[in-house]
Design an enzyme around this catalytic site. Structure first.
Site, PDB file in Angstrom:
ATOM      1  N   HIS A  59       0.842  -1.201   0.000  1.00  0.00           N
ATOM      2  CA  HIS A  59       0.000   0.000   0.000  1.00  0.00           C
ATOM      3  C   HIS A  59       0.876   1.250   0.000  1.00  0.00           C
ATOM      4  O   HIS A  59       2.071   1.185   0.291  1.00  0.00           O
ATOM      5  CB  HIS A  59      -0.922   0.036   1.232  1.00  0.00           C
TER       6      HIS A  59
ATOM      7  N   LYS B 242      -0.810   4.858   4.532  1.00  0.00           N
ATOM      8  CA  LYS B 242      -1.755   3.918   5.170  1.00  0.00           C
ATOM      9  C   LYS B 242      -1.340   3.674   6.614  1.00  0.00           C
ATOM     10  O   LYS B 242      -0.176   3.410   6.903  1.00  0.00           O
ATOM     11  CB  LYS B 242      -1.807   2.596   4.393  1.00  0.00           C
TER      12      LYS B 242
HETATM   13  P1  NAD Z   1      -7.832   9.346   4.913  1.00  0.00           P
HETATM   14  O1  NAD Z   1      -6.847   9.546   6.030  1.00  0.00           O
HETATM   15  O2  NAD Z   1      -7.534   9.934   3.576  1.00  0.00           O
HETATM   16  O3  NAD Z   1      -9.287   9.874   5.357  1.00  0.00           O
HETATM   17  C1  NAD Z   1      -9.838   9.713   6.633  1.00  0.00           C
HETATM   18  C2  NAD Z   1     -10.733  10.911   6.881  1.00  0.00           C
HETATM   19  O4  NAD Z   1     -11.434  10.702   8.121  1.00  0.00           O
HETATM   20  C3  NAD Z   1      -9.962  12.250   7.018  1.00  0.00           C
HETATM   21  O5  NAD Z   1     -10.542  13.237   6.185  1.00  0.00           O
HETATM   22  C4  NAD Z   1     -10.122  12.590   8.486  1.00  0.00           C
HETATM   23  O6  NAD Z   1     -10.137  13.983   8.739  1.00  0.00           O
HETATM   24  C5  NAD Z   1     -11.483  11.963   8.780  1.00  0.00           C
HETATM   25  N1  NAD Z   1     -11.768  11.825  10.206  1.00  0.00           N
HETATM   26  C6  NAD Z   1     -10.911  11.770  11.249  1.00  0.00           C
HETATM   27  N2  NAD Z   1     -11.572  11.675  12.419  1.00  0.00           N
HETATM   28  C7  NAD Z   1     -12.889  11.680  12.101  1.00  0.00           C
HETATM   29  C8  NAD Z   1     -14.072  11.608  12.873  1.00  0.00           C
HETATM   30  N3  NAD Z   1     -14.039  11.514  14.210  1.00  0.00           N
HETATM   31  N4  NAD Z   1     -15.269  11.634  12.223  1.00  0.00           N
HETATM   32  C9  NAD Z   1     -15.322  11.737  10.870  1.00  0.00           C
HETATM   33  N5  NAD Z   1     -14.224  11.804  10.085  1.00  0.00           N
HETATM   34  C10 NAD Z   1     -13.026  11.772  10.686  1.00  0.00           C
HETATM   35  O7  NAD Z   1      -8.003   7.758   4.801  1.00  0.00           O
HETATM   36  P2  NAD Z   1      -8.595   6.913   3.567  1.00  0.00           P
HETATM   37  O8  NAD Z   1      -7.471   6.443   2.707  1.00  0.00           O
HETATM   38  O9  NAD Z   1      -9.720   7.650   2.952  1.00  0.00           O
HETATM   39  O10 NAD Z   1      -9.130   5.617   4.335  1.00  0.00           O
HETATM   40  C11 NAD Z   1     -10.129   5.734   5.332  1.00  0.00           C
HETATM   41  C12 NAD Z   1     -10.332   4.346   5.976  1.00  0.00           C
HETATM   42  O11 NAD Z   1     -10.895   3.456   5.000  1.00  0.00           O
HETATM   43  C13 NAD Z   1      -9.044   3.690   6.457  1.00  0.00           C
HETATM   44  O12 NAD Z   1      -9.335   2.968   7.650  1.00  0.00           O
HETATM   45  C14 NAD Z   1      -8.695   2.735   5.329  1.00  0.00           C
HETATM   46  O13 NAD Z   1      -7.904   1.636   5.754  1.00  0.00           O
HETATM   47  C15 NAD Z   1     -10.084   2.283   4.928  1.00  0.00           C
HETATM   48  N6  NAD Z   1     -10.215   1.741   3.564  1.00  0.00           N
HETATM   49  C16 NAD Z   1     -11.077   0.710   3.422  1.00  0.00           C
HETATM   50  C17 NAD Z   1     -11.337   0.193   2.168  1.00  0.00           C
HETATM   51  C18 NAD Z   1     -12.369  -0.901   2.049  1.00  0.00           C
HETATM   52  O14 NAD Z   1     -12.677  -1.315   0.902  1.00  0.00           O
HETATM   53  N7  NAD Z   1     -12.937  -1.376   3.163  1.00  0.00           N
HETATM   54  C19 NAD Z   1     -10.699   0.712   1.042  1.00  0.00           C
HETATM   55  C20 NAD Z   1      -9.814   1.797   1.211  1.00  0.00           C
HETATM   56  C21 NAD Z   1      -9.591   2.312   2.486  1.00  0.00           C
END
Ligand code: NAD
Length: 226
Positions: free
Chosen positions: A134, A138
């Site tokens: 990744h 991440k």
């Molecule tokens: P990112 O860091 O780009 O985004 C996370 C967002 O959440 C940020 O904008 C942050 O400000 C916000 N945030 C923080 N605290 C918060 C709160 N209390 N309430 C609401 N929002 C809040 O991360 P990302 O790459 O977008 O990934 C997000 C999550 O999704 C990670 O856990 C990642 O591992 C997961 N993910 C899952 C899949 C899947 O298919 N299940 C795919 C990609 C990513």
């Protein structure tokens, strides 16, 4: 038919922005609120049919409790939860449908299915290991998807399979399951080239979830792979 109304939680993040872009092109969906750190979900939750959470692991428990209290379907894409955080989510399942998946892409869910079949066919004499790559931002390692592959392998083989995590450049997400025995090797690989595959799957799960009874589901259920 009126569109399914969704709230995107983690809206300013990489996945949040992709979810909003994909939902905008889908006449069956309407994004009624975008929530990120510091925003109050309580103020907007009554507008929604479903909440789609791709934020941070610390936020999921609060989102799950609110979704249960207000009887809204919940899709959880956020990964990396500890046992205590998982327990809070599992406690709300009697009240609402929850689709919780470490990976919402159709290709990866096919990889889950193929991994189970391959493990059953080659048997326990073969070694099995998981490698994931990744982008460097991440937070969790190994990825939720790699852990799910480990669970599938353990379920079939009755023993742990190691997982190796690489953090390099801007890789969206690669997962390989390697089976090996003297003289031959079998590798099953999925490569995600963009976040759209996850976003489209999660939005499909939200549309599906609003029609389900309360309980815990994953993307295999949404795709009918069981
Ligand atoms: P990112 O860091 O780009 O985004 C996370 C967002 O959440 C940020 O904008 C942050 O400000 C916000 N945030 C923080 N605290 C918060 C709160 N209390 N309430 C609401 N929002 C809040 O991360 P990302 O790459 O977008 O990934 C997000 C999550 O999704 C990670 O856990 C990642 O591992 C997961 N993910 C899952 C899949 C899947 O298919 N299940 C795919 C990609 C990513």
């Amino acid at each position: 038919m009126s569109p399914v109304k969704v709230i995107i939680c983690g809206a300013k993040g990489r996945m949040g922005r992709t979810l909003i872009a994909c939902a905008q092109g889908d006449p069956e969906l309407q994004v009624v609120a975008e929530i990120d750190q510091g925003d109050d979900l309580v103020k907007v939750i009554s507008r929604a049919d479903a909440i789609v959470d791709f934020s941070v692991r610390e936020a999921t428990a609060t989102v799950a409790k609110l979704a249960a209290k207000h009887k809204k379907a919940l899709v959880i894409g956020t990964t990396g939860h500890g046992d205590q955080e998982k327990k809070v989510v599992l406690d709300v399942l009697k009240a609402i449908p929850v689709v919780w998946s470490a990976n919402f892409s159709t290709g990866v869910n096919t990889l889950f299915w193929l991994t189970q079949k391959a493990a059953e066919i080659v048997g326990n004499e073969w070694e099995a290991e998981v490698v994931e790559t990744h982008h460097t931002a991440k937070k969790d390692a190994p990825s939720g998807t790699a852990k799910r592959l480990q669970e599938i392998l353990k379920h079939v083989r009755g023993k742990d399979a190691p997982a190796h995590a690489l953090r390099i450049g801007d890789v969206v997400g690669d997962h390989t399951v390697i089976f090996g025995t003297p003289g031959e090797r079998l590798e099953l690989t999925h490569r995600a080239a963009s976040r759209e595959s996850f976003a489209r799957g999660a939005l499909r799960a939200a549309k599906w979830a609003v029609k389900q009874k309360p309980g815990l589901y994953d993307m295999q259920d949404v795709l009918g792979l069981r």
